[in-house]
Design an enzyme around this catalytic site. Structure first.
Site, PDB file in Angstrom:
ATOM      1  N   PRO A 144     -22.747  32.336 -13.946  1.00  0.00           N
ATOM      2  CA  PRO A 144     -23.673  31.766 -14.928  1.00  0.00           C
ATOM      3  C   PRO A 144     -24.696  32.819 -15.347  1.00  0.00           C
ATOM      4  CG  PRO A 144     -24.245  31.027 -12.715  1.00  0.00           C
ATOM      5  CD  PRO A 144     -22.973  31.805 -12.583  1.00  0.00           C
ATOM      6  N   CYS A 151     -31.932  33.424  -9.266  1.00  0.00           N
ATOM      7  CA  CYS A 151     -32.470  34.005 -10.493  1.00  0.00           C
ATOM      8  C   CYS A 151     -33.711  34.847 -10.206  1.00  0.00           C
ATOM      9  CB  CYS A 151     -32.820  32.909 -11.495  1.00  0.00           C
ATOM     10  SG  CYS A 151     -33.498  33.576 -13.043  1.00  0.00           S
ATOM     11  N   LYS A 186     -25.904  29.166  -5.431  1.00  0.00           N
ATOM     12  CA  LYS A 186     -25.801  30.596  -5.725  1.00  0.00           C
ATOM     13  C   LYS A 186     -27.108  31.251  -5.304  1.00  0.00           C
ATOM     14  CE  LYS A 186     -24.405  33.966  -9.211  1.00  0.00           C
ATOM     15  NZ  LYS A 186     -25.502  34.953  -9.131  1.00  0.00           N
ATOM     16  N   GLY A 190     -21.038  40.773  -7.519  1.00  0.00           N
ATOM     17  CA  GLY A 190     -21.728  42.046  -7.675  1.00  0.00           C
ATOM     18  C   GLY A 190     -20.773  43.212  -7.824  1.00  0.00           C
ATOM     19  N   GLY A 218     -19.750  38.688 -13.541  1.00  0.00           N
ATOM     20  CA  GLY A 218     -20.795  38.410 -14.519  1.00  0.00           C
ATOM     21  C   GLY A 218     -20.870  39.452 -15.611  1.00  0.00           C
ATOM     22  N   ARG A 219     -21.669  40.489 -15.382  1.00  0.00           N
ATOM     23  CA  ARG A 219     -21.957  41.440 -16.459  1.00  0.00           C
ATOM     24  C   ARG A 219     -20.720  42.160 -16.982  1.00  0.00           C
ATOM     25  NH1 ARG A 219     -26.122  45.281 -14.099  1.00  0.00           N
ATOM     26  NH2 ARG A 219     -25.026  44.703 -12.181  1.00  0.00           N
TER      27      ARG A 219
END
Length: 339
Positions: A23, A108, A149, A211, A234-235
């Protein structure tokens, strides 16, 4: 490495090793999740939503919880610092459109979330973290599973991920995604997979590692060397949503797929733009394209003339402008290839 444990989440059964789309606020909206699902992502999690926004019946907040059945399994991610309110918010979400699970954000690093005693700030306050996890678990009353998370700690002096994972397991979480960075790292430095591995060994529920997974070789190494039950990307997906397809192919064959042709990359960029414009989330085309600018700049990393492309894409206001930029980019690449 493999661990055995009772499984509540079906996407871990029969030896499956699911790939999650992480997310990401402002990124993993309904349209991008659709694209990544088509390209091989197994499990989706929405952008995080404020529990207080849900409780106030804020329509803008509610839009973040939308998903299609084709995207299942999908979890809706909540953040907040009040366990009872979080549980009530989770119950409301289930009433709107039953997700496959509720996910709690304990990771976050953004200041505005941390300032509200949400996200990674709770890693410094384990009693409140436990209260939030228990509150959500109680609020959903067994209707859907609850997952979490988190990051590995607040900073490098307070890495407490193993302790936190045990607390979350005790609170009834059915899986935990662990991002191998501290809050103070943000997204800099390397993810610490030794800590992720220790977390996976410390609990009897699935741990999803997150990661620095950007290739199939990265995925294969983490699957082989750690006890994680899945990974979260993710990224890397922001630039290369094909990463899910590529990673699965590498796991199955031990070979990397050839690079995606520039023509196919531009075709996906334009499709994403058109889908964003047709989405009810953004309103007028200009607003939709302004919201897409950062996404477009991520997509064009590695393109020929990427610096100039980013400068142009940072100002687009219509799909037609992106079509013109794509046509010029492809023509320039063809000229360079024939030179």
């Amino acid at each position: 490495m493999e661990l055995t444990f009772p499984l509540v989440l079906p996407w871990f059964q029969n030896g499956a090793f699911p790939l999650y789309l992480a997310p990401m606020a402002g990124v993993t909206d309904l349209v991008f999740r659709q694209i990544c699902k088509e390209l091989g992502a197994d499990v989706m999690v929405t952008e995080f939503v404020s529990a207080e926004g849900i409780m106030q019946a804020d329509e803008r907040t509610r839009k973040y919880t939308e998903f299609t059945d084709e995207q299942r399994p999908v979890g809706v991610q909540l953040f907040g610092g009040d366990g009872e309110r979080m549980g009530e918010a989770a119950k409301k979400i289930i009433g709107w459109k039953q997700p496959d699970f509720i996910d709690i954000n304990f990771g976050c690093p953004v200041n505005k979330v941390v300032a509200k005693n949400g996200g990674s700030s709770l890693l410094k306050d384990c009693p409140t973290l436990a209260s939030v996890a228990s509150g959500v678990k109680k609020g959903v009353a067994g209707e859907v599973p609850v997952t979490a998370k988190m990051r590995i700690g607040w900073d490098d002096k307070t890495i407490n991920a193993v302790e936190v994972c045990r607390i979350l397991e005790d609170c009834g979480m059915e899986a935990i995604a662990v991002h191998g960075r501290t809050r103070s790292q943000g997204y800099s430095g390397e993810a610490n997979w030794d800590v992720i591995h220790a977390c996976a060994q410390a609990v009897k529920i699935p741990v999803i590692g997150n990661g620095d997974i950007s290739t199939g070789a990265d995925l294969e190494r983490r699957k082989r060397e750690t006890a994680v039950s899945g990974v979260m990307i993710g990224r890397a997906a922001m630039q290369n949503p094909w990463v899910f397809r590529e990673a699965k192919h590498y796991l199955q064959t031990g070979q990397a797929l050839p690079p995606v042709p520039l023509e196919d990359r531009w075709a996906l960029v334009l499709r994403h733009c058109r889908l964003a414009v047709s989405s009810a989330r953004y309103g007028a085309e200009k607003h939709a394209m302004m919201s897409m600018r950062a996404r477009l700049m991520a997509y064009c990393k590695g393109f020929p003339g990427a610096k100039e492309l980013r400068q142009r894409l940072a100002q687009v206001q219509s799909v037609a402008e992106v079509e013109d930029i794509a046509a010029l980019s492809l023509a320039t690449a063809a000229d360079m290839a024939s030179a």
